[in-house]
Design an enzyme around this catalytic site. Structure first.
Site, PDB file in Angstrom:
ATOM      1  N   ALA A 130     -12.558 -53.310  11.094  1.00  0.00           N
ATOM      2  CA  ALA A 130     -12.923 -54.607  11.664  1.00  0.00           C
ATOM      3  C   ALA A 130     -14.325 -54.615  12.242  1.00  0.00           C
ATOM      4  O   ALA A 130     -14.649 -55.440  13.093  1.00  0.00           O
ATOM      5  CB  ALA A 130     -11.914 -54.987  12.742  1.00  0.00           C
ATOM      6  N   ASN A 198      -9.687 -48.630  17.453  1.00  0.00           N
ATOM      7  CA  ASN A 198     -10.171 -47.729  16.417  1.00  0.00           C
ATOM      8  C   ASN A 198     -11.605 -48.075  16.027  1.00  0.00           C
ATOM      9  O   ASN A 198     -12.371 -47.203  15.636  1.00  0.00           O
ATOM     10  CB  ASN A 198      -9.257 -47.806  15.189  1.00  0.00           C
ATOM     11  CG  ASN A 198      -7.897 -47.192  15.469  1.00  0.00           C
ATOM     12  OD1 ASN A 198      -7.799 -46.060  15.932  1.00  0.00           O
ATOM     13  ND2 ASN A 198      -6.841 -47.930  15.191  1.00  0.00           N
ATOM     14  N   HIS A 228     -15.950 -58.646  18.505  1.00  0.00           N
ATOM     15  CA  HIS A 228     -16.666 -57.438  18.912  1.00  0.00           C
ATOM     16  C   HIS A 228     -18.166 -57.719  18.871  1.00  0.00           C
ATOM     17  O   HIS A 228     -18.671 -58.308  17.908  1.00  0.00           O
ATOM     18  CB  HIS A 228     -16.367 -56.270  17.960  1.00  0.00           C
ATOM     19  CG  HIS A 228     -14.913 -56.021  17.741  1.00  0.00           C
ATOM     20  ND1 HIS A 228     -14.096 -55.468  18.696  1.00  0.00           N
ATOM     21  CD2 HIS A 228     -14.118 -56.267  16.658  1.00  0.00           C
ATOM     22  CE1 HIS A 228     -12.865 -55.360  18.222  1.00  0.00           C
ATOM     23  NE2 HIS A 228     -12.853 -55.850  16.992  1.00  0.00           N
TER      24      HIS A 228
END
Length: 276
Positions: A130, A198, A228
């Site tokens: 991601a 992760n 993010h």
């Protein structure tokens, strides 16, 4: 004169450890046809449910225990809870085979795995998942990286149950404004949020390491996507990146994660490989 043809290589047999949302999406892609690969076996906690979903594929494969995967495949894709990583990866690495690891955070708790891979000529791959910008980070790490900071904001339901929140008695159910629930290193985040961060560990392994990569985590009731933002200062470049990921049926992970695994596999066999 007869044309000289190279012998056709046998497809790489792929085992998938974990047959949840991510594992099933990867299995479907392999079943539909991914050049150079074939689905060989999957493991699942609930074999009955997995077998019923497996029956929908064009070419069903066995649903077995984790310990039975290695003899059946050349490569394993780990799509399981992080605690199972050693049991999944070690047999493949000892056999000189490959492991594609989604639970990058678990590599910090089981740092013998890269050494085991080196000892037996095996390989561990961590898909981008991601995150964006890992190529830029890898390039910058060939020079000097001064600082890396990542700010992650997630819908509340994507963080509920994280060990760090339980340990520190942090209540996020019912909040009506963004709440910072963690600030620290990527290593600390991997321990406290094993199902969520992760991406931060992958970023740290590509750059300055898990103890120098700083992270903030926010629970935001207004969000429907995992977001993010990464800010990097290096001697070669200054760059920032942001991404909003659509959650999968599992709110702790994004829909782009299985697509990243598929892209990782495709790149392994591609005659033209784009990116670092």
């Amino acid at each position: 004169m007869n044309a000289i043809t190279s012998p056709r290589r046998r497809p790489v047999r792929v085992a998938i450890a974990g047959f949840g949302a991510i594992g099933e999406a990867v299995a479907v892609a392999l079943d539909q046809g991914l050049p150079g690969f074939e689905l060989a076996a999957v493991s699942a906690r609930d074999k009955g449910a997995a077998a019923r979903r497996m029956a929908k594929l064009r070419t069903p494969v066995p649903v077995v225990d984790i310990a039975e995967l290695e003899p059946l495949a050349d490569l394993v894709v780990e799509c399981a809870p992080a605690a199972l990583l050693p049991a999944i990866a070690e047999p493949f690495l000892r056999a000189g085979k490959s492991a594609v690891v989604i639970s990058a955070g678990a590599l910090l708790q089981h740092d013998h795995l890269p050494a085991l891979a080196a000892q037996h000529g095996a390989h561990i791959s961590v898909p981008t998942g991601a995150l964006i910008g890992l190529d830029a980070m890898l390039a910058a790490a060939e020079g000097e990286i001064v600082s890396v900071r990542m700010i992650t904001r997630k819908p509340v339901k994507g963080l509920i149950g994280a060990p760090y929140l339980l340990e520190h008695n942090i209540q996020i159910e019912g909040i009506d404004a963004p709440m910072r629930v963690f600030e620290g290193t990527a290593r600390e985040a991997a321990r406290g949020f094993p199902a969520n961060l992760n991406v931060a560990v992958a970023l740290s392994l590509a750059g300055t390491g898990p103890d120098q990569t700083m992270l903030e985590i926010w629970a935001d009731p207004a969000l429907t996507r995992n977001t993010h933002r990464i800010e990097v200062e290096a001697d070669s470049a200054r760059f920032s990146m942001s991404i909003e990921n659509v959650p999968s049926e599992n709110p702790k992970t994004g829909r782009i994660t299985p697509l990243s695994v598929i892209a990782c596999l495709r790149k392994m066999q591609a005659p033209l490989r784009i990116g670092t």
